[in-house]
Write a protein that holds these residues in place. Structure first.
Motif, PDB file in Angstrom:
ATOM      1  N   LEU A   1      -6.118   8.646   2.332  1.00 48.17           N
ATOM      2  CA  LEU A   1      -5.361   9.140   3.473  1.00 48.17           C
ATOM      3  C   LEU A   1      -6.002  10.412   4.042  1.00 48.17           C
ATOM      4  CD1 LEU A   1      -2.848   8.293   5.010  1.00 48.17           C
ATOM      5  CD2 LEU A   1      -1.498   9.785   3.537  1.00 48.17           C
ATOM      6  N   CYS A   2      -6.474  11.242   3.151  1.00 43.50           N
ATOM      7  CA  CYS A   2      -7.158  12.467   3.587  1.00 43.50           C
ATOM      8  C   CYS A   2      -8.414  12.136   4.380  1.00 43.50           C
ATOM      9  CB  CYS A   2      -7.542  13.319   2.376  1.00 43.50           C
ATOM     10  SG  CYS A   2      -6.121  14.088   1.584  1.00 43.50           S
ATOM     11  N   VAL A   3      -9.151  11.154   3.874  1.00 44.27           N
ATOM     12  CA  VAL A   3     -10.371  10.735   4.559  1.00 44.27           C
ATOM     13  C   VAL A   3     -10.018  10.194   5.948  1.00 44.27           C
ATOM     14  CG1 VAL A   3     -12.264   9.068   4.550  1.00 44.27           C
ATOM     15  CG2 VAL A   3     -11.650  10.258   2.436  1.00 44.27           C
TER      16      VAL A   3
ATOM     17  N   ASN B   1      -6.496  14.429  12.713  1.00 38.76           N
ATOM     18  CA  ASN B   1      -6.695  15.854  12.436  1.00 38.76           C
ATOM     19  C   ASN B   1      -5.379  16.629  12.304  1.00 38.76           C
ATOM     20  OD1 ASN B   1      -9.423  15.392  12.502  1.00 38.76           O
ATOM     21  ND2 ASN B   1      -9.610  15.933  14.670  1.00 38.76           N
ATOM     22  N   SER B   2      -4.314  15.885  12.073  1.00 34.34           N
ATOM     23  CA  SER B   2      -3.025  16.558  11.975  1.00 34.34           C
ATOM     24  C   SER B   2      -2.198  16.049  10.794  1.00 34.34           C
ATOM     25  CB  SER B   2      -2.277  16.377  13.287  1.00 34.34           C
ATOM     26  OG  SER B   2      -0.943  16.763  13.143  1.00 34.34           O
ATOM     27  N   GLN B   3      -1.834  14.767  10.857  1.00 33.43           N
ATOM     28  CA  GLN B   3      -1.079  14.234   9.727  1.00 33.43           C
ATOM     29  C   GLN B   3      -1.108  12.710   9.728  1.00 33.43           C
ATOM     30  OE1 GLN B   3       2.380  12.749  10.159  1.00 33.43           O
ATOM     31  NE2 GLN B   3       3.374  14.194  11.546  1.00 33.43           N
ATOM     32  N   ALA B   4      -0.812  12.132   8.590  1.00 27.99           N
ATOM     33  CA  ALA B   4      -0.846  10.674   8.465  1.00 27.99           C
ATOM     34  C   ALA B   4       0.090  10.219   7.352  1.00 27.99           C
ATOM     35  CB  ALA B   4      -2.267  10.201   8.184  1.00 27.99           C
ATOM     36  N   LEU B   5       0.486   8.938   7.473  1.00 29.79           N
ATOM     37  CA  LEU B   5       1.434   8.363   6.534  1.00 29.79           C
ATOM     38  C   LEU B   5       0.882   7.016   6.083  1.00 29.79           C
ATOM     39  CD1 LEU B   5       4.087   9.986   6.331  1.00 29.79           C
ATOM     40  CD2 LEU B   5       5.206   8.143   7.591  1.00 29.79           C
ATOM     41  N   SER B   6       0.953   6.724   4.798  1.00 31.37           N
ATOM     42  CA  SER B   6       0.544   5.389   4.355  1.00 31.37           C
ATOM     43  C   SER B   6       1.508   4.835   3.332  1.00 31.37           C
ATOM     44  CB  SER B   6      -0.883   5.401   3.798  1.00 31.37           C
ATOM     45  OG  SER B   6      -0.920   5.868   2.482  1.00 31.37           O
ATOM     46  N   LEU B   7       1.513   3.500   3.289  1.00 25.93           N
ATOM     47  CA  LEU B   7       2.365   2.786   2.342  1.00 25.93           C
ATOM     48  C   LEU B   7       1.467   2.058   1.350  1.00 25.93           C
ATOM     49  CD1 LEU B   7       4.982   1.340   1.338  1.00 25.93           C
ATOM     50  CD2 LEU B   7       4.521  -0.385   3.090  1.00 25.93           C
ATOM     51  N   PHE B   8       1.813   2.155   0.099  1.00 31.00           N
ATOM     52  CA  PHE B   8       1.037   1.460  -0.934  1.00 31.00           C
ATOM     53  C   PHE B   8       2.027   0.827  -1.894  1.00 31.00           C
ATOM     54  CE2 PHE B   8      -1.263   2.061  -5.140  1.00 31.00           C
ATOM     55  CZ  PHE B   8      -2.041   0.935  -5.001  1.00 31.00           C
ATOM     56  N   ILE B   9       1.968  -0.506  -1.977  1.00 31.27           N
ATOM     57  CA  ILE B   9       2.889  -1.209  -2.865  1.00 31.27           C
ATOM     58  C   ILE B   9       2.198  -1.480  -4.193  1.00 31.27           C
ATOM     59  CG2 ILE B   9       4.285  -3.277  -3.188  1.00 31.27           C
ATOM     60  CD1 ILE B   9       4.568  -3.403  -0.145  1.00 31.27           C
ATOM     61  N   ILE B  10       2.815  -1.040  -5.250  1.00 30.97           N
ATOM     62  CA  ILE B  10       2.236  -1.202  -6.589  1.00 30.97           C
ATOM     63  C   ILE B  10       2.309  -2.664  -7.010  1.00 30.97           C
ATOM     64  CG2 ILE B  10       2.299  -0.414  -8.986  1.00 30.97           C
ATOM     65  CD1 ILE B  10       1.950   1.918  -7.143  1.00 30.97           C
ATOM     66  N   GLU B  11       1.147  -3.255  -7.221  1.00 27.51           N
ATOM     67  CA  GLU B  11       1.095  -4.652  -7.631  1.00 27.51           C
ATOM     68  C   GLU B  11       0.557  -4.780  -9.051  1.00 27.51           C
ATOM     69  OE1 GLU B  11      -1.169  -6.416  -4.506  1.00 27.51           O
ATOM     70  OE2 GLU B  11       0.409  -6.024  -3.039  1.00 27.51           O
TER      71      GLU B  11
END
Lengths: 190, 190
Positions: B117-119, B84-94
């Motif tokens: 990430l929002c979800v 309910n505050s913030q989040a970080l994600s990594l996505f590697i383009i394959e």
DNA sequence: ACTGATTTTAGTACCAACTACTAAATGAGG
DNA sequence: CCTCATTTAGTAGTTGGTACTAAAATCAGT
């Protein structure tokens, strides 16, 4: 180790092989505590193919799935297009597109259909999405047929403005305003 | 029908089997116009397993791929989250995420990362995207590592407002303003 | 052209996991 | 006890191989 009756055994056999297609007749014979011949008779009666055929089926099915996934470069099937003017596409929500638990389509597929359509409707070698304003009006569910319509509002100075509306059974589920950049150089889209 | 030299043949053999793992030694022998023994010698030298093993690999591997696809319910790997505050994600383009011709990432994957990430950042059983304002600032290319950061601006009355910024090598490639609907009923997300 | 190495074929025995078939043994019910 | 269904046993043949030996063909260098 009470042996099952024929009927029972065959039912369970079907289930077992469905769960794990990699079981040999030998292992199945052990599992059910009967001879290999019995298992083979069972498979014959239930027309269950042999191990190798089963494995091959799994392999080819999965290969097809992968292929159909790479076909998703353009999400949805274009059913009508008038270049630089408007286009229509159909996208059927399948297992891979929904959340397992509630069978609601993942938003990004709905977005992808719209976005792909925008790229397609622009008759230029390079088309990139610059920005978009989107609204998810209602949920799309498994097996829904989503019809997306893109209308080009205007195109000048390498910028196109496109409105997209997606519907299921005539009811609006998604609406988006896309601003695209295009160019006759380069070789593709985005 | 000029025969290839050993080297050439083995290279092409590798490619061929990669393209179509369902080729028997017999068919390969025909294709290359050599004896079966030669093909077998080649496979031995290149340590290419026999047909059945190849098929089995495809069957089991692809099952894993499907599993990893359903893992894509959340696109990208969450590396930090404060509910309910913030989040970080990594996505590697394959490979699967880019257009073949120019290796530019398809926009909807970038969108999907942000949306997922929002979800995820919303700690409620049901979270749906209502609308979004998004901007693609620059292109992401194959093998890029996209870091997405979602910040919850406010949450009340079952509505959350979230800002997402995605960067590659510290440079902003995507920015989005998401309006989400959430609820403690239902069972999942969208 | 000859030699020695490399490459390609040929051929045999063996394996897994079968199919297809015949036939014997075992049950279970009337 | 007899009979029909079920189960088991056993043989021959198949596919697509492995593992191995050995001969034949090809090539490369002198």
């Amino acid at each position: 180790m009470a042996k099952y009756k024929k009927n029972e055994r065959q039912e369970i056999l079907l289930e077992r092989i469905n769960e794990d297609p990699f079981l040999t007749d030998e292992k199945l014979a052990e599992i059910f505590n009967v001879s290999i011949q019995t298992i083979r008779l069972d498979r014959l009666e239930l027309s269950i193919p042999e191990l190798r055929a089963r494995i091959k089926n799994v392999a080819t099915e999965e290969v097809d799935k992968i292929k159909s996934l790479s076909l998703q470069e353009v999400t949805g099937e274009i059913i009508d297009i008038e270049l630089n003017s408007q286009a229509l596409s159909l996208f059927i929500i399948e297992e891979g597109h929904v959340f397992e638990k509630n069978e609601i389509a993942r938003g990004h597929f709905i977005f992808a259909q719209a976005n792909s359509l925008c790229v397609a409707v622009i008759n230029e070698p390079l088309a990139l999405t610059k920005s978009a304003d989107i609204e998810f009006k209602r949920q799309a569910k498994l097996h829904d047929k989503v019809i997306s319509k893109a209308v080009v509002n205007d195109m000048d100075n390498n910028n196109a403005s496109i409105t997209v509306e997606s519907k299921v059974d005539g009811r609006l589920i998604f609406k988006g305003q896309f601003e695209m950049y295009y160019s006759n150089e380069g070789d593709n889209n985005g």
